[in-house]
Design a protein around this motif. Structure first.
Motif, PDB file in Angstrom:
ATOM      1  N   PRO A 239     -54.455  13.120  -1.562  1.00  0.00           N
ATOM      2  CA  PRO A 239     -54.040  14.418  -2.061  1.00  0.00           C
ATOM      3  C   PRO A 239     -52.539  14.509  -2.285  1.00  0.00           C
ATOM      4  O   PRO A 239     -52.073  15.316  -3.064  1.00  0.00           O
ATOM      5  CB  PRO A 239     -54.488  15.385  -0.974  1.00  0.00           C
ATOM      6  CG  PRO A 239     -54.613  14.538   0.248  1.00  0.00           C
ATOM      7  CD  PRO A 239     -54.954  13.159  -0.201  1.00  0.00           C
ATOM      8  N   VAL A 240     -51.790  13.687  -1.627  1.00  0.00           N
ATOM      9  CA  VAL A 240     -50.333  13.713  -1.782  1.00  0.00           C
ATOM     10  C   VAL A 240     -49.889  12.285  -1.952  1.00  0.00           C
ATOM     11  O   VAL A 240     -50.400  11.385  -1.289  1.00  0.00           O
ATOM     12  CB  VAL A 240     -49.681  14.379  -0.556  1.00  0.00           C
ATOM     13  CG1 VAL A 240     -48.187  14.093  -0.529  1.00  0.00           C
ATOM     14  CG2 VAL A 240     -49.949  15.863  -0.587  1.00  0.00           C
ATOM     15  N   SER A 241     -48.909  12.033  -2.816  1.00  0.00           N
ATOM     16  CA  SER A 241     -48.747  10.695  -3.345  1.00  0.00           C
ATOM     17  C   SER A 241     -48.284   9.589  -2.409  1.00  0.00           C
ATOM     18  O   SER A 241     -48.837   8.512  -2.469  1.00  0.00           O
ATOM     19  CB  SER A 241     -47.840  10.745  -4.564  1.00  0.00           C
ATOM     20  OG  SER A 241     -46.582  11.202  -4.152  1.00  0.00           O
ATOM     21  N   PRO A 242     -47.328   9.772  -1.533  1.00  0.00           N
ATOM     22  CA  PRO A 242     -46.827   8.568  -0.876  1.00  0.00           C
ATOM     23  C   PRO A 242     -47.901   7.921  -0.013  1.00  0.00           C
ATOM     24  O   PRO A 242     -48.590   8.619   0.730  1.00  0.00           O
ATOM     25  CB  PRO A 242     -45.669   9.066  -0.014  1.00  0.00           C
ATOM     26  CG  PRO A 242     -45.800  10.512   0.045  1.00  0.00           C
ATOM     27  CD  PRO A 242     -46.633  10.969  -1.097  1.00  0.00           C
ATOM     28  N   PRO A 243     -48.070   6.629  -0.122  1.00  0.00           N
ATOM     29  CA  PRO A 243     -49.046   5.964   0.737  1.00  0.00           C
ATOM     30  C   PRO A 243     -48.592   5.976   2.187  1.00  0.00           C
ATOM     31  O   PRO A 243     -47.441   6.320   2.490  1.00  0.00           O
ATOM     32  CB  PRO A 243     -49.096   4.551   0.188  1.00  0.00           C
ATOM     33  CG  PRO A 243     -47.776   4.350  -0.476  1.00  0.00           C
ATOM     34  CD  PRO A 243     -47.356   5.696  -0.983  1.00  0.00           C
ATOM     35  N   ALA A 244     -49.497   5.588   3.023  1.00  0.00           N
ATOM     36  CA  ALA A 244     -49.242   5.634   4.462  1.00  0.00           C
ATOM     37  C   ALA A 244     -47.942   4.945   4.792  1.00  0.00           C
ATOM     38  O   ALA A 244     -47.189   5.386   5.655  1.00  0.00           O
ATOM     39  CB  ALA A 244     -50.367   4.959   5.214  1.00  0.00           C
TER      40      ALA A 244
ATOM     41  N   TYR B 250     -43.331  10.838   8.623  1.00  0.00           N
ATOM     42  CA  TYR B 250     -43.090  11.882   7.625  1.00  0.00           C
ATOM     43  C   TYR B 250     -41.995  11.375   6.692  1.00  0.00           C
ATOM     44  O   TYR B 250     -40.959  10.914   7.162  1.00  0.00           O
ATOM     45  CB  TYR B 250     -42.654  13.179   8.306  1.00  0.00           C
ATOM     46  CG  TYR B 250     -43.529  13.551   9.480  1.00  0.00           C
ATOM     47  CD1 TYR B 250     -44.796  14.114   9.288  1.00  0.00           C
ATOM     48  CD2 TYR B 250     -43.115  13.309  10.781  1.00  0.00           C
ATOM     49  CE1 TYR B 250     -45.612  14.422  10.366  1.00  0.00           C
ATOM     50  CE2 TYR B 250     -43.921  13.621  11.860  1.00  0.00           C
ATOM     51  CZ  TYR B 250     -45.164  14.187  11.651  1.00  0.00           C
ATOM     52  OH  TYR B 250     -45.966  14.491  12.720  1.00  0.00           O
ATOM     53  N   ARG B 251     -42.249  11.479   5.373  1.00  0.00           N
ATOM     54  CA  ARG B 251     -41.299  10.853   4.455  1.00  0.00           C
ATOM     55  C   ARG B 251     -41.022  11.775   3.275  1.00  0.00           C
ATOM     56  O   ARG B 251     -41.907  12.481   2.817  1.00  0.00           O
ATOM     57  CB  ARG B 251     -41.825   9.518   3.973  1.00  0.00           C
ATOM     58  CG  ARG B 251     -42.174   8.598   5.148  1.00  0.00           C
ATOM     59  CD  ARG B 251     -42.473   7.183   4.749  1.00  0.00           C
ATOM     60  NE  ARG B 251     -41.449   6.599   3.908  1.00  0.00           N
ATOM     61  CZ  ARG B 251     -40.279   6.123   4.319  1.00  0.00           C
ATOM     62  NH1 ARG B 251     -39.930   6.206   5.581  1.00  0.00           N
ATOM     63  NH2 ARG B 251     -39.444   5.585   3.469  1.00  0.00           N
ATOM     64  N   PRO B 252     -39.790  11.722   2.768  1.00  0.00           N
ATOM     65  CA  PRO B 252     -39.479  12.549   1.602  1.00  0.00           C
ATOM     66  C   PRO B 252     -40.414  12.201   0.446  1.00  0.00           C
ATOM     67  O   PRO B 252     -40.721  11.032   0.219  1.00  0.00           O
ATOM     68  CB  PRO B 252     -38.034  12.161   1.270  1.00  0.00           C
ATOM     69  CG  PRO B 252     -37.484  11.587   2.523  1.00  0.00           C
ATOM     70  CD  PRO B 252     -38.627  10.953   3.232  1.00  0.00           C
ATOM     71  N   LEU B 253     -40.832  13.207  -0.280  1.00  0.00           N
ATOM     72  CA  LEU B 253     -41.755  13.001  -1.384  1.00  0.00           C
ATOM     73  C   LEU B 253     -41.108  12.154  -2.463  1.00  0.00           C
ATOM     74  O   LEU B 253     -41.766  11.359  -3.122  1.00  0.00           O
ATOM     75  CB  LEU B 253     -42.131  14.372  -1.955  1.00  0.00           C
ATOM     76  CG  LEU B 253     -43.339  14.440  -2.874  1.00  0.00           C
ATOM     77  CD1 LEU B 253     -44.565  13.905  -2.176  1.00  0.00           C
ATOM     78  CD2 LEU B 253     -43.559  15.889  -3.287  1.00  0.00           C
ATOM     79  N   ASP B 254     -39.812  12.311  -2.634  1.00  0.00           N
ATOM     80  CA  ASP B 254     -39.106  11.550  -3.661  1.00  0.00           C
ATOM     81  C   ASP B 254     -38.470  10.289  -3.100  1.00  0.00           C
ATOM     82  O   ASP B 254     -37.693   9.635  -3.757  1.00  0.00           O
ATOM     83  CB  ASP B 254     -38.019  12.421  -4.296  1.00  0.00           C
ATOM     84  CG  ASP B 254     -37.106  13.045  -3.262  1.00  0.00           C
ATOM     85  OD1 ASP B 254     -36.087  13.622  -3.634  1.00  0.00           O
ATOM     86  OD2 ASP B 254     -37.413  12.938  -2.045  1.00  0.00           O
TER      87      ASP B 254
ATOM     88  N   ARG C  14     -58.803  19.299   5.173  1.00  0.00           N
ATOM     89  CA  ARG C  14     -58.428  19.282   3.755  1.00  0.00           C
ATOM     90  C   ARG C  14     -58.437  17.834   3.248  1.00  0.00           C
ATOM     91  O   ARG C  14     -57.999  16.918   3.931  1.00  0.00           O
ATOM     92  CB  ARG C  14     -57.033  19.887   3.598  1.00  0.00           C
ATOM     93  CG  ARG C  14     -56.514  19.917   2.176  1.00  0.00           C
ATOM     94  CD  ARG C  14     -55.226  20.704   2.047  1.00  0.00           C
ATOM     95  NE  ARG C  14     -55.465  22.130   2.211  1.00  0.00           N
ATOM     96  CZ  ARG C  14     -55.172  22.846   3.279  1.00  0.00           C
ATOM     97  NH1 ARG C  14     -54.583  22.279   4.308  1.00  0.00           N
ATOM     98  NH2 ARG C  14     -55.453  24.119   3.346  1.00  0.00           N
ATOM     99  N   GLY C  15     -58.951  17.641   2.041  1.00  0.00           N
ATOM    100  CA  GLY C  15     -58.913  16.303   1.451  1.00  0.00           C
ATOM    101  C   GLY C  15     -59.984  15.360   1.978  1.00  0.00           C
ATOM    102  O   GLY C  15     -59.868  14.150   1.807  1.00  0.00           O
TER     103      GLY C  15
ATOM    104  N   PRO D 232     -61.760  11.011   4.566  1.00  0.00           N
ATOM    105  CA  PRO D 232     -60.772  11.200   3.496  1.00  0.00           C
ATOM    106  C   PRO D 232     -61.263  10.541   2.207  1.00  0.00           C
ATOM    107  O   PRO D 232     -61.944   9.522   2.236  1.00  0.00           O
ATOM    108  CB  PRO D 232     -59.529  10.485   4.020  1.00  0.00           C
ATOM    109  CG  PRO D 232     -59.737  10.362   5.489  1.00  0.00           C
ATOM    110  CD  PRO D 232     -61.207  10.291   5.717  1.00  0.00           C
ATOM    111  N   THR D 233     -60.904  11.123   1.089  1.00  0.00           N
ATOM    112  CA  THR D 233     -61.303  10.554  -0.193  1.00  0.00           C
ATOM    113  C   THR D 233     -60.299   9.509  -0.655  1.00  0.00           C
ATOM    114  O   THR D 233     -59.167   9.456  -0.166  1.00  0.00           O
ATOM    115  CB  THR D 233     -61.421  11.666  -1.245  1.00  0.00           C
ATOM    116  OG1 THR D 233     -60.171  12.337  -1.342  1.00  0.00           O
ATOM    117  CG2 THR D 233     -62.501  12.664  -0.856  1.00  0.00           C
TER     118      THR D 233
END
Lengths: 645, 645
Positions: free
Chosen positions: B639-644, B585-589, B522-523, B634-635
């Motif tokens: 696809p999901v906001s938090p950077p590495a 793994y990190r909270p989205l917010d 995906r992505g 990967p593009t």
């Protein structure tokens, strides 16, 4: 207590100092006591692994030998669980089994039902795969458990004679080898701690030093499989067979602590850091290869091929506990908590009579329940199974739950440290306190002091790393309430009976996003609520849907649902997204409609129902019949434009 | 020709009718002839697999037996390659090896170096793993090759005696079993075709019918591993060990065609469709499990854990060819082309002396070159290796390349069909034609007619499915130029010498996006140029970068670079994206900056250089030293906001 270092930052508490009174772990431990121990005992009689000892005593080996070469070890793990369990039934069973084992020990201390007799392989002729020292390791841990929990008995004496035999055989001037499966290292250190006999520690240090020098044959999987590729103190990350790697690391910490070898300790801490940063699943699970039950390369963490063996979870908790005792750093308790709730607790079924061996994070196909009374292939354990051809996991869970109270809190010269939260009573060093909480369902933890010495001391409470980005609150006995950051919160005072300390942990559900380097889960999110990882399970979807139809809306916050569930907003993809296309890869600029079988067939429009989707705690899945399940859920915004068609 | 059905939609052409004159496959075949055959012969002497036959003749077995239980089969696969090769050197070597084999055949036709002697297992005592019938299968295919390419000789006679023995032993009233590894089925049908002896066909049909009825033991991997879980005609998709599944499917097609069993043929077509739609890599590779070398569940196609065994590629080409002959449908030639260019051609190194066993689509770690003169574990073949402990792949590639001209074109009552494009001369049934092209580098294919019978006939040209969404053009001898859709383009006329037909295939590079159900990619996007899958390889990146730093810009079309490469626009991620974070793994917010080691350490800003990124054909990777590689990139839009960080 399972680990009793003579040095280190923190001192463990024993089973007579910590009592779990109710709640999540009390229920698990009750099932362990009333169901799992007997279940394992029955199965081990049924498959003949206990019978191997009787057959040995009666001269019926190798003809009547049953199970794999390491079957003895599972009997010992059960004995360890029975020793910690401390009830009279467990004690009687322990004695009965010990009676079967005792006559098999040879005059020089050797004891193994798979080697050394006419028609069997010679003693120590196959250090790579024979598991003889591994079996001793579990036997010695059982002996130490007996000594500590029940007083030294026949089993402990057998273990000590075996350990003496190991020192005589593998000590200086003896066989210059190591066992293909580490485990003896940590057991020998513990025996040294329990007996004061430093020879055992020396032997353990020798085994740790010898590892990684290529004394074992180069197997198909490479020497990294059994960590014989490089010396322990030179490695930078855990690699190879996950259980082997973690047991070895635990043994290396034990040796480092007892010998004051800070370099060795630092090496293991570095390996742990790198492994947690790059080779660990959200659940705390370790090991992404089915083939060699091994760690994958960095960021190779496919959810659908997660091996995440239950025993690797147990081993990781063992390692975390040792590192916590050595350093006092809460990050080790953080991973232990994550692993206990999402790996160790996930393995047994609600009735304690079936187990996951592997703990996948994505199950695409409904499994089938194994026929009653049959053992299961280990890697097919995508439904819990009552027993396995290689059945290390059930007894590993059993011994861990049996001694769990000893993994929750510690002391040092300044006071008492609470690392895990559950209803428990602690009584040590003149302090009596009661922890009351509905954690992990709720986040409020109340510590009541019922007895305290006259002087000032410090109560330390772990503030879990998962609270990062939110606010946790601590209320002191005088009513002062303050925000506390992830790490350790301390209250120092002259406590009095009736004092109450309250910790409020925000267990609201949150979206979790992966590092983009975990390629296999790009474009997905997971939900964590407190320490609990949640998952979608098909039994919670409208009839006819499987979890792969779920797309979640990341712009809507997850909210609490009934009975510990979480509800997220999303869509269930239906119609042509679920249809086969002739070829699942399409030009980006190409047609977005799937080619149809014939020119006249109308293209079915894609439809997606907007809906709430219930997510259950991961540890609870697969208790409601065959289902599909996934932890990482694709978002409604597809990262790349063409639809499935 | 390797496959000569007596029925079916198309008739194959033989090696005397099709000659590859130059181009991509001529170079590969030249290396096969001049390097690979000798390389395999030398290695098989070195590791003692040919020596096993000499040892048998001299009564030195089992003591001097070398290799795994199926080692005989690799000698037979080499003999098949030597038979098709037809040069005098190959012929002499074939005769020499045959001389070693002949005396080992027992009076009743049994022939195997691993079973049947004192100290060895009994004949057919281990049908699950013994591979005795599998070995016969390869022997019989070699014998058929000898008969067809060189005239029946000693090897063919040995094979026929073995086949008679199989019929006597496993026929009606004999052992009611099948071999754990299918292969004998297709061999027996071909022997029936070559000799006209219908008993062999009957035995093959019996083996196909018996499979799936649980006559084999239930192994750790489940009976699906060797397709003994359900009857062939009831299965809906290929499953279990990929090579086993594909060989069995090929044999089932052979049986179906010769016996007119349309239901059986339709069942295999259904299985092929489902497998291609859900269980096949972009390269055409099949098999996503390392553990059991097996197909995964639907859409379980992790690029970094792709097994995609070379032999499964060979077997898939064999199956496609049989389905093409039976049905005439170009989709089977489409998959054969994809698999030939991206799996079979990827296996051997440029010098033809080392091979991929597994064909991963994502290599994250630079490999190490195996020490000279040592064989390699099969699954570690992420660098090509000269030989493997299980070395099925090198000889499978060799026999395929040796007979490749017979896989390119066919005839029927209406004319000639061209399925694959390379420089080749075809002479059959009064027609002589020359195909000239620089395919797959270029897309222009010119067919010149130099001789033609007086009547009208049809020249059919496959228009590859990969042209979908673009336009391919056909120019007739009279200069008429028309667009042709994917499928088959036909020109029917009374051809005259000098007539020229031109096909223009648009080999411009294109982004390829995956079906969202292939979760592991995906992505990401891949690039395909004509039939060639491309990949990023670290040797083409600025020094110090590995492929996992690549992010591609999907809004910029890929363009041709020098020497068959493709250039895409993208970024190379540097700085803190490549740093460890304590937990991936990190909270989205949550905070988007990574926690730093200490409070005073400044956060390193993320930087990404905009750059062109060169992608090479996948088949050519790993010919320039150790490297990292990936097909799915990967593009730049995460696809999901938090950077590495």
């Amino acid at each position: 207590m399972p680990v009793a270092p003579t040095r280190g930052r923190l001192r463990p508490l024993g089973l007579d100092e910590v009592t779990i009174t109710s709640g999540f772990w009390a229920r698990r431990r009750h099932i362990n006591t009333t169901a799992t121990l007997g279940h394992c005992h029955d199965w081990m009689e049924r498959v003949g692994w206990i019978g191997n000892f009787r057959a040995a005593a009666e001269g019926r080996l190798p003809k009547d030998r049953r199970g794999r070469e390491f079957a003895d070890s599972d009997v010992y793990k059960l004995l360890e669980a029975m020793a910690w369990e401390r009830g009279p039934d467990a004690g009687a069973a322990l004695d009965t089994i010990t009676d079967a084992i005792a006559p098999v020990q040879e005059p020089d201390g050797y004891l193994n039902t798979a080697f050394g007799r006419p028609g069997q392989g010679p003693r120590y002729g196959d250090l790579e795969w024979g598991h003889e020292l591994y079996c001793y390791g579990h036997m010695i841990q059982a002996g130490v458990a007996q000594t500590r929990a029940r007083g030294e008995g026949a089993l402990a004496k057998i273990a000590r004679r075996a350990a003496d035999h190991v020192c005589a055989t593998f000590g200086p001037g003896g066989i210059e080898g190591v066992c293909g499966h580490p485990q003896i290292e940590t057991a020998l250190v513990e025996l040294a701690r329990a007996t004061g006999e430093q020879r055992y520690l020396g032997q353990a240090a020798l085994f740790v030093d010898r590892r990684g020098r290529g004394t074992l044959a180069d197997p198909e999987f490479g020497r990294a499989y059994y960590q014989d590729d490089m010396p322990v103190r030179e490695a930078t990350i855990l690699r190879g067979h996950a259980v082997r790697a973690l047991y070895l690391a635990a043994g290396a910490v034990d040796v480092a602590v007892e010998t004051g070898d800070d370099d060795l300790l630092a090496a293991v801490v570095r390996q742990w850091e790198a492994t947690v940063a790059r080779r660990t699943y959200l659940t705390g699970g370790m090991g992404s290869h089915h083939r060699d039950e091994a760690f994958g390369d960095d960021f190779v963490l496919p959810p659908d091929r997660a091996y995440s063996e239950t025993c690797a979870g147990v081993a990781s908790v063992m390692l975390c506990w040792r590192l916590l005792l050595a350093t006092g750093e809460p990050r080790f308790a953080d991973l232990a908590e994550r692993t206990l709730f999402n790996v160790v607790a996930a393995s047994p079924s609600e009735d304690g009579r079936s187990f996951f061996y592997a703990n996948t994070l994505h199950r695409r196909r409904r499994g089938t329940v194994p026929p009653a009374g049959t053992d299961s292939p280990r890697a097919e354990s995508s439904l819990r199974a009552p027993w396995f051809a290689v059945s290390c996991c059930p007894t590993n869970v059993a011994r861990t739950l049996a001694v769990l109270p000893a993994y929750l809190a510690t002391t040092d010269d300044h006071g008492i440290q609470l690392h895990q939260y559950t209803d428990m009573d602690i009584a040590t060093q003149g302090v009596a306190l009661q922890v009351r909480t509905d954690y992990p369902s709720g986040g409020r933890v109340t510590v009541g002091i019922s007895s305290s010495p006259g002087h000032s001391w410090t109560l330390s409470l772990r503030v879990p790393a998962w609270t990062e980005g939110t606010t946790a609150w601590l209320t002191e006995p005088d009513g002062t309430r303050r925000a506390v950051a992830p790490g350790t919160a301390e209250v120092t005072r002259r406590f009095r009976p009736g004092d109450e300390i309250r910790l409020e942990l925000p267990v609201t559900p949150r979206w979790i996003a992966p590092d983009p380097r975990v390629d296999a889960i790009r474009g997905t999110l997971a939900v964590q609520r407190g320490p609990l990882v949640h998952c979608a399970e098909s039994v919670d979807l409208p009839t006819g849907h499987e979890v792969d139809a779920v797309r979640v809306d990341r712009s809507a916050e997850p909210v609490d649902g009934p009975q510990g569930t979480v509800v997220v907003q999303g869509e269930l993809i239906t119609s042509d997204q679920a249809r086969d296309t002739p070829w699942p890869y399409r030009p980006l600029d190409g047609p977005t409609e799937p080619p149809t079988d014939g020119p006249d067939e109308p293209a079915t429009p894609t439809t997606a129902e907007r809906t709430g989707i219930t997510l259950v705690p991961y540890h609870s899945w697969a208790n409601r019949g065959p289902s599909t399940m996934r932890v990482w859920l694709p978002t409604t915004e597809p990262p790349v434009s063409p639809p499935a068609g």
